[in-house]
Design a protein around this motif. Sequence first.
Motif, PDB file in Angstrom:
ATOM      1  N   ARG A 213     -63.020  77.742  49.976  1.00  0.00           N
ATOM      2  CA  ARG A 213     -62.251  78.931  50.343  1.00  0.00           C
ATOM      3  C   ARG A 213     -61.230  79.289  49.257  1.00  0.00           C
ATOM      4  NH1 ARG A 213     -60.969  77.469  55.398  1.00  0.00           N
ATOM      5  NH2 ARG A 213     -59.008  76.542  54.743  1.00  0.00           N
TER       6      ARG A 213
ATOM      7  N   LYS B 188     -65.983  74.871  60.879  1.00  0.00           N
ATOM      8  CA  LYS B 188     -65.938  75.447  59.532  1.00  0.00           C
ATOM      9  C   LYS B 188     -67.095  76.407  59.291  1.00  0.00           C
ATOM     10  CE  LYS B 188     -62.367  73.079  57.905  1.00  0.00           C
ATOM     11  NZ  LYS B 188     -62.003  72.239  59.022  1.00  0.00           N
TER      12      LYS B 188
ATOM     13  N   LYS C 255     -65.534  69.935  50.497  1.00  0.00           N
ATOM     14  CA  LYS C 255     -64.638  70.449  51.531  1.00  0.00           C
ATOM     15  C   LYS C 255     -64.636  71.970  51.557  1.00  0.00           C
ATOM     16  CE  LYS C 255     -61.610  66.407  51.390  1.00  0.00           C
ATOM     17  NZ  LYS C 255     -60.222  65.912  51.209  1.00  0.00           N
ATOM     18  N   VAL C 256     -64.744  72.508  52.764  1.00  0.00           N
ATOM     19  CA  VAL C 256     -64.793  73.955  52.918  1.00  0.00           C
ATOM     20  C   VAL C 256     -63.481  74.594  52.475  1.00  0.00           C
ATOM     21  CG1 VAL C 256     -65.068  75.842  54.577  1.00  0.00           C
ATOM     22  CG2 VAL C 256     -66.499  73.802  54.753  1.00  0.00           C
ATOM     23  N   GLN C 257     -62.355  73.910  52.693  1.00  0.00           N
ATOM     24  CA  GLN C 257     -61.081  74.491  52.282  1.00  0.00           C
ATOM     25  C   GLN C 257     -61.012  74.661  50.765  1.00  0.00           C
ATOM     26  OE1 GLN C 257     -61.480  71.722  54.160  1.00  0.00           O
ATOM     27  NE2 GLN C 257     -59.814  70.240  53.833  1.00  0.00           N
TER      28      GLN C 257
ATOM     29  N   ASP D  28     -66.346  80.085  57.754  1.00  0.00           N
ATOM     30  CA  ASP D  28     -66.101  80.169  56.319  1.00  0.00           C
ATOM     31  C   ASP D  28     -67.373  79.905  55.520  1.00  0.00           C
ATOM     32  OD1 ASP D  28     -63.403  80.858  56.354  1.00  0.00           O
ATOM     33  OD2 ASP D  28     -62.755  78.777  56.512  1.00  0.00           O
TER      34      ASP D  28
END
Length: 238
Positions: free
Chosen positions: A70, A93, A65-67, A96
């Motif tokens: 991050r 996304k 997951k990109v979150q 990011d």
Amino acid sequence: MTDVSSDYAYLAANWASVRERVDAACRAAGRDPSEVSVLPVSKTFGPEVVRAAMALGLKRFGENKVQEVRSKAEALAGEGVEWVVIGHLQTNKAKDVARLASEVQSLDRIELADALHKRLQAEGRAIDVLIEVKTSPEESKHGLPADQLPAFLDALRAYGTLRVRGLMTLAVQSDDPRAVRACFRQLRELRDAAKAQGHELPRLSMGMSGDFPLAIAEGATEVRIGTAIFGRRDVTHV
């Protein structure tokens, strides 16, 4: 101050065990262990666990997951971590990813390539990418349909920020090793066919904690290992 080395001593033991098992699988397949790298998959584990793994000499970590990339990238800024996106990626996304990731292993459609390319141009960067190919009949699995790979490879020549290095896949979840191995074999055969068409794709990212010996037997150059290194997923981590 917490003694990280003692709190996370299990990581050293797990990492040594995984590397030994990977090396043994290579020897059983008649391959040199130096041909197969391990990508530690740190999804759901916090930055403190990643930092402890880095103390073992690891620097590349796979994330779904990109979150998560991050939040962990912020916590570990300046520590030299290379984030590898291995999960299904939405085009929104791309910003990011272009800013934080060193590699994407789940490129599977031209819309995503276009979004990444534009954001990477804005960042003045280029990254390595692997094309995710769907080799499993399961609807839950993502990836480019195998018959679309030749045209997709040709189309990607137009995107200079995307350095296409190879292919990635997830095998079918099955207790039948023949079915699992067939997925890996298909990816290798697709790579070989692409090479005959002028596309050099040296990397095959395939195999996880439960099936990596089969992937190595079929030519994997990288296996993605999470549970066997980090333990059961930390589902409470956000």
